[in-house]
Design an enzyme around this catalytic site. Sequence first.
Site, PDB file in Angstrom:
ATOM      1  N   LYS A 143     -14.025   2.044  -3.196  1.00  0.00           N
ATOM      2  CA  LYS A 143     -14.942   2.426  -2.107  1.00  0.00           C
ATOM      3  C   LYS A 143     -16.093   3.257  -2.661  1.00  0.00           C
ATOM      4  O   LYS A 143     -17.252   3.083  -2.292  1.00  0.00           O
ATOM      5  CB  LYS A 143     -14.190   3.250  -1.062  1.00  0.00           C
ATOM      6  CG  LYS A 143     -13.209   2.448  -0.227  1.00  0.00           C
ATOM      7  CD  LYS A 143     -12.666   3.323   0.884  1.00  0.00           C
ATOM      8  CE  LYS A 143     -11.498   2.657   1.591  1.00  0.00           C
ATOM      9  NZ  LYS A 143     -10.798   3.565   2.492  1.00  0.00           N
ATOM     10  N   GLU A 179       0.825  -1.206   0.000  1.00  0.00           N
ATOM     11  CA  GLU A 179       0.000   0.000   0.000  1.00  0.00           C
ATOM     12  C   GLU A 179       0.866   1.266   0.000  1.00  0.00           C
ATOM     13  O   GLU A 179       0.436   2.324  -0.439  1.00  0.00           O
ATOM     14  CB  GLU A 179      -0.941  -0.015   1.214  1.00  0.00           C
ATOM     15  CG  GLU A 179      -2.280   0.638   0.935  1.00  0.00           C
ATOM     16  CD  GLU A 179      -3.304   0.431   2.032  1.00  0.00           C
ATOM     17  OE1 GLU A 179      -3.054  -0.328   2.993  1.00  0.00           O
ATOM     18  OE2 GLU A 179      -4.373   1.045   1.938  1.00  0.00           O
ATOM     19  N   HIS A 220       8.505 -26.172   0.085  1.00  0.00           N
ATOM     20  CA  HIS A 220       7.823 -27.230  -0.660  1.00  0.00           C
ATOM     21  C   HIS A 220       6.806 -26.673  -1.644  1.00  0.00           C
ATOM     22  O   HIS A 220       5.914 -27.386  -2.092  1.00  0.00           O
ATOM     23  CB  HIS A 220       7.154 -28.198   0.328  1.00  0.00           C
ATOM     24  CG  HIS A 220       8.130 -28.784   1.290  1.00  0.00           C
ATOM     25  ND1 HIS A 220       8.804 -29.949   1.058  1.00  0.00           N
ATOM     26  CD2 HIS A 220       8.595 -28.309   2.474  1.00  0.00           C
ATOM     27  CE1 HIS A 220       9.625 -30.192   2.071  1.00  0.00           C
ATOM     28  NE2 HIS A 220       9.523 -29.216   2.942  1.00  0.00           N
TER      29      HIS A 220
HETATM   30  O1  PA5 Z   1      -3.066   1.775   5.881  1.00  0.00           O
HETATM   31  C1  PA5 Z   1      -4.170   2.234   5.686  1.00  0.00           C
HETATM   32  O2  PA5 Z   1      -4.390   3.459   5.704  1.00  0.00           O
HETATM   33  C2  PA5 Z   1      -5.361   1.336   5.448  1.00  0.00           C
HETATM   34  O3  PA5 Z   1      -4.998   0.026   5.239  1.00  0.00           O
HETATM   35  C3  PA5 Z   1      -6.319   1.426   6.627  1.00  0.00           C
HETATM   36  O4  PA5 Z   1      -5.663   0.997   7.780  1.00  0.00           O
HETATM   37  C4  PA5 Z   1      -7.582   0.577   6.412  1.00  0.00           C
HETATM   38  O5  PA5 Z   1      -8.197   0.937   5.203  1.00  0.00           O
HETATM   39  C5  PA5 Z   1      -8.568   0.790   7.555  1.00  0.00           C
HETATM   40  O6  PA5 Z   1      -8.917   2.136   7.661  1.00  0.00           O
HETATM   41  P1  PA5 Z   1      -9.550   2.742   8.961  1.00  0.00           P
HETATM   42  O7  PA5 Z   1      -8.573   2.613  10.072  1.00  0.00           O
HETATM   43  O8  PA5 Z   1      -9.828   4.179   8.617  1.00  0.00           O
HETATM   44  O9  PA5 Z   1     -10.804   1.989   9.253  1.00  0.00           O
END
Ligand code: PA5
Length: 420
Positions: A411, A270, A296
Site C-alpha cells: 500500500k 491473512e 477433475h
Molecule cells: O481483513 C482485513 O483486515 C482486510 O482484508 C480488510 O478487510 C480489507 O483490506 C479492506 O479494508 P477496509 O475495510 O479498511 O476497507
Amino acid sequence: MIEKKLFFDVKEDREVIKKAYERMLREKEEGITGYYDLPVNQEDVIEEINDYIHNNEYLSKNLIKDLVIIGIGGSSLGTRAIDTLLKFSHNRNIVNIHFLENLDPLYLINSIKEIDLQKAFIVIISKSGTTIETISIAKYIFWLLKDPLKGLDIEKKIAIITDKESPLDRLAKEKRWKVFYIPKNVGGRFSVLSPVGLFPLAVLGYDIKELLAGANIIREEFLNQGMDMLLFKKAYYYFKHAKEKNINILFSYSSMFEAFNKWYIQLWGESLGKKNERGERVGLTPIGLIGSIDQHSFLQLIVEGPKDKTVTFLKLKNFELPVTVPHLSLPYLETTDFVNGRRFQTIINTQCDATMESVIKADVPVDLIEINELNERSTGYLIYYFELLTSALGAMLGIDTYNQPGVEMSKMLLRQKLSK
Ligand code: PA5
C-alpha cells in the site's frame, strides 16, 4: 444441524490446547478481538438496522432494484459468501446485488452498466475508511450520480459502514448519510457478523437474528465444552504438522460454496501467515475447491502428489430439490445408466463420499463437516466455526491472528509510485 468428524488420529498435548483455549478466553474477556461476542451483544444494532430499513421509503416499499456493495476483502467477502449460500432458498427483497471491489476497469465499468443507478441502494463498507479500491470506486459512482436524475434523493439511498471517526465517517456525517459502525476491536475478516454483513443481508431480506443465533450455538459450545471441542483436536493436529502439512484444502461439495471458499481463504491466509513471537515465519496455506468439479483437476495432486496437505470435506446433506437423472438409456452410453433415476443430490454426495474414501486411503488427513440444510442458522454456525478454528490455530502458533502487517508495504509503495 452440523456434524463434524475427524478421520485421523491426534495424539494431543493437552497443555498446548489448554494454553490456546486460555488465550482465546483472554482475547474475548479483554476485548482484544470483539468477534467472539458479536452473536450476543448486538441487540441495539439489529434494532437500528430494522428501524432504518422500516423507515426508509425506498427499502420498505421495495422501490430498490439493485443493491450495490462497494468494499473489498473482509468488507465484502463474508456478505457475498452468505448471500451465495442462501440466495436459492430465499426470495430476496432486492433481485440484483453487485459487489464492486476490484479496480480492473473493464470489469468495473461493465458491472456498473448492469446497475440501474436510479433504483440502486449503495452501501460503502470500509473499516479504515481509506482503502484505495473502495474509495476510488465510490468516487466514480459519486461522479456518475452528479447527473441530477440518477442522483435523485441520494441521501436516502446510501449507507456507510465504517469505524467511528474514520475519514469516511467524517464525510458521511457532513453529507448526512446513514452510518453503521464496526466495533473498533472487530477486524475486517472477522466482521461479517457485525453491521458489515448484517446490514446488507437484512436489506436483502435474510433473517439476521437467526444468523447470529446459529453463531451463538457454537459460541456456547466454545464456552461450555471448552478445550474438549473437537475443533481443538483438529487445530492441534494442524499446529503440530504445520511444517510438513502446510496446505489446508477446503473441498466443498456444492457450487454454492464458491464464495464461502474465498472467504475461508482470506480468513486463513491473512490470519495465519506471519512471523511468530520468536520472529520465525509460520503459515498455513488455504486452498478452496468445489466438488465435484475439482475432482477433475486438483484431486490427482491430493492423492498422488506430495503429502503436504490436509483436506476438509464440506458436504450439504439436503439440497431440498428432488430433481433426478431421467430414465434415459442412450445408445453407446449404457454404462452410465447406473445413475438413471437417481437424485442429483444423491450422486454429488456419493461422489463426495467416494472421493473422501480415496483420499483417506491415500493416507491424507481428512475431516468432514456435514451440514443438514442451508439456512441462516447453519450458516451462522459455520462462519463462527471457521473463525474459532482460526483463532485456536493462531494461538497455538504464537502469532497475532488479527493483524496483517505484511499487506502494508505494498500500500505504501502504491502511494509512493502514484504520488510522483
Ligand atoms: O481483513 C482485513 O483486515 C482486510 O482484508 C480488510 O478487510 C480489507 O483490506 C479492506 O479494508 P477496509 O475495510 O479498511 O476497507
